[in-house]
Every structure is written in structure tokens, then in C-alpha cells.
Design a protein around this motif. Structure first.
Motif, short mmCIF file in Angstrom:
data_model
loop_
_atom_site.label_atom_id
_atom_site.label_comp_id
_atom_site.label_asym_id
_atom_site.label_seq_id
_atom_site.Cartn_x
_atom_site.Cartn_y
_atom_site.Cartn_z
N GLN A 75 20.13 -11.87 12.56
CA GLN A 75 20.98 -11.15 13.50
C GLN A 75 21.00 -11.88 14.84
O GLN A 75 19.98 -12.38 15.30
N ASN A 76 22.17 -11.98 15.41
CA ASN A 76 22.30 -12.50 16.78
C ASN A 76 23.34 -11.63 17.48
O ASN A 76 23.93 -10.74 16.87
N ALA A 77 23.56 -11.88 18.76
CA ALA A 77 24.48 -11.04 19.53
C ALA A 77 25.89 -11.06 18.94
O ALA A 77 26.57 -10.04 18.86
N HIS A 78 26.33 -12.24 18.51
CA HIS A 78 27.67 -12.36 17.93
C HIS A 78 27.81 -11.52 16.67
O HIS A 78 28.74 -10.73 16.52
N LEU A 79 26.86 -11.66 15.74
CA LEU A 79 26.92 -10.91 14.49
C LEU A 79 26.71 -9.42 14.73
O LEU A 79 27.33 -8.58 14.06
N ALA A 80 25.87 -9.07 15.70
CA ALA A 80 25.68 -7.65 16.02
C ALA A 80 26.98 -7.04 16.53
O ALA A 80 27.29 -5.88 16.22
N SER A 81 27.77 -7.81 17.26
CA SER A 81 29.05 -7.30 17.75
C SER A 81 30.03 -7.04 16.60
O SER A 81 31.00 -6.30 16.76
N LEU A 82 29.74 -7.62 15.43
CA LEU A 82 30.58 -7.42 14.25
C LEU A 82 30.00 -6.38 13.29
O LEU A 82 30.53 -6.17 12.20
N GLY A 83 28.89 -5.75 13.68
CA GLY A 83 28.31 -4.70 12.86
C GLY A 83 27.05 -5.07 12.11
O GLY A 83 26.50 -4.26 11.37
N CYS A 84 26.56 -6.28 12.30
CA CYS A 84 25.33 -6.72 11.63
C CYS A 84 24.15 -5.87 12.11
O CYS A 84 24.03 -5.55 13.29
N CYS A 85 23.29 -5.49 11.17
CA CYS A 85 22.07 -4.78 11.55
C CYS A 85 20.91 -5.34 10.74
O CYS A 85 21.09 -5.83 9.63
N GLU A 86 19.74 -5.30 11.32
CA GLU A 86 18.55 -5.80 10.65
C GLU A 86 18.01 -4.75 9.68
O GLU A 86 18.14 -3.54 9.92
N VAL A 87 17.44 -5.23 8.59
CA VAL A 87 16.74 -4.36 7.65
C VAL A 87 15.36 -4.96 7.43
O VAL A 87 15.14 -6.15 7.67
N THR A 88 14.45 -4.13 6.97
CA THR A 88 13.11 -4.65 6.70
C THR A 88 13.16 -5.56 5.47
O THR A 88 14.10 -5.50 4.67
N ARG A 89 12.14 -6.36 5.32
CA ARG A 89 12.06 -7.23 4.14
C ARG A 89 12.08 -6.40 2.86
O ARG A 89 12.76 -6.75 1.90
N GLU A 90 11.37 -5.27 2.87
CA GLU A 90 11.33 -4.42 1.68
C GLU A 90 12.73 -3.86 1.37
O GLU A 90 13.14 -3.83 0.20
N GLN A 91 13.46 -3.42 2.39
CA GLN A 91 14.81 -2.92 2.17
C GLN A 91 15.71 -4.03 1.62
O GLN A 91 16.49 -3.80 0.70
N PHE A 92 15.61 -5.21 2.22
CA PHE A 92 16.43 -6.33 1.77
C PHE A 92 16.15 -6.66 0.31
O PHE A 92 17.07 -6.82 -0.49
N LEU A 93 14.89 -6.78 -0.06
CA LEU A 93 14.54 -7.13 -1.43
C LEU A 93 15.00 -6.06 -2.42
O LEU A 93 15.45 -6.38 -3.53
N SER A 94 14.93 -4.81 -2.02
CA SER A 94 15.40 -3.73 -2.88
C SER A 94 16.92 -3.81 -3.09
O SER A 94 17.41 -3.73 -4.22
N LEU A 95 17.65 -3.98 -1.99
CA LEU A 95 19.11 -4.13 -2.09
C LEU A 95 19.48 -5.36 -2.91
O LEU A 95 20.37 -5.31 -3.76
#
Length: 118
Positions: A75-95
Motif C-alpha cells: 500500500q502507498n498513498a497513490h494506491l490508497a487513493s484508489l481504494g487499496c487497503c492493507e490486510v494481515t498476512r493471515e487474511q491474505f493467505l486465506s483469501l
């Protein structure tokens, strides 16, 4: 890297969303589809906001085929402005585990041209 992306593209994994102004490539993005996840590699632009336009098109495209997320890596400011959000490693691996069991429709990645005024 170029050879690797060409090989991935030939196998149907690497894709790009390109914004053209007549004969000039003015923005876009590229990455790799793994299962039903698009892993973004890079965005670029020479005309303001054209990379954002490419991202908007990509989001609509993958959403239309039931994708749950796009892997933006960091995530960076540019991507956050487009709706990017961080997820935990566990959430990412599950998805990722769920989405790796599915595949994008082959037709999703067929070249198409959209007319727009920038």
C-alpha cells in the motif's frame, strides 16, 4: 524480465491494461493472473490520471468475473487513493487460498477497445 513476461503472456498469465491516445501509449498497468487473483506488478503514465483510468478498468473487469481482490503488493498513498487497503498476512493467505482454486474466464483477457475522452 522481458523474456519472462513474454513467456507468461504466451501462456495466458501476464496481462496489461493500456491507455492509448491515438498512436501513443500514455498509461496503464501490467501484472500476472494467478487463479482468480490479479497480482499487479507496475503502473505507469505519461498523461495525468491515465494509470488511474487503467486501474478503474481492471477493477471493473476482474469484479465482473467474481474476483475478490487485486494484489497490489504494497500500500502507498497513490494506491490508497484508489481504494487499496492493507490486510494481515493471515487474511491474505486465506483469501489467496480460496481464489487459487478458481480461474478467471479465458474471455476476460481478450483484447478489447473502449472509446473514452480523457
Amino acid at each position: 524480465m522481458i523474456l519472462a513476461y513474454k513467456a507468461l503472456h504466451q501462456r495466458g498469465h501476464a496481462h496489461s491494461v493500456e491507455i492509448w491516445d491515438d498512436e501513443n501509449l500514455v498509461g496503464g498497468l501490467y501484472g500476472v493472473a494467478v487463479g482468480k487473483v490479479f497480482c499487479g506488478e507496475s503502473m505507469f503514465h505519461t498523461v495525468t490520471n491515465t494509470s488511474k483510468l487503467a486501474m478503474l478498468h481492471l477493477v471493473n473487469l476482474v469484479n465482473s468475473d467474481g474476483a475478490l481482490f487485486i494484489d497490489c503488493q504494497m500500500q502507498n498513498a497513490h494506491l490508497a487513493s484508489l481504494g487499496c487497503c492493507e490486510v494481515t498476512r493471515e487474511q491474505f493467505l486465506s483469501l489467496l487460498s480460496k481464489q487459487n482454486q478458481r480461474q478467471f474466464s479465458h474471455a476476460l483477457w481478450q483484447a478489447r477497445f473502449l472509446e473514452a475522452t480523457i
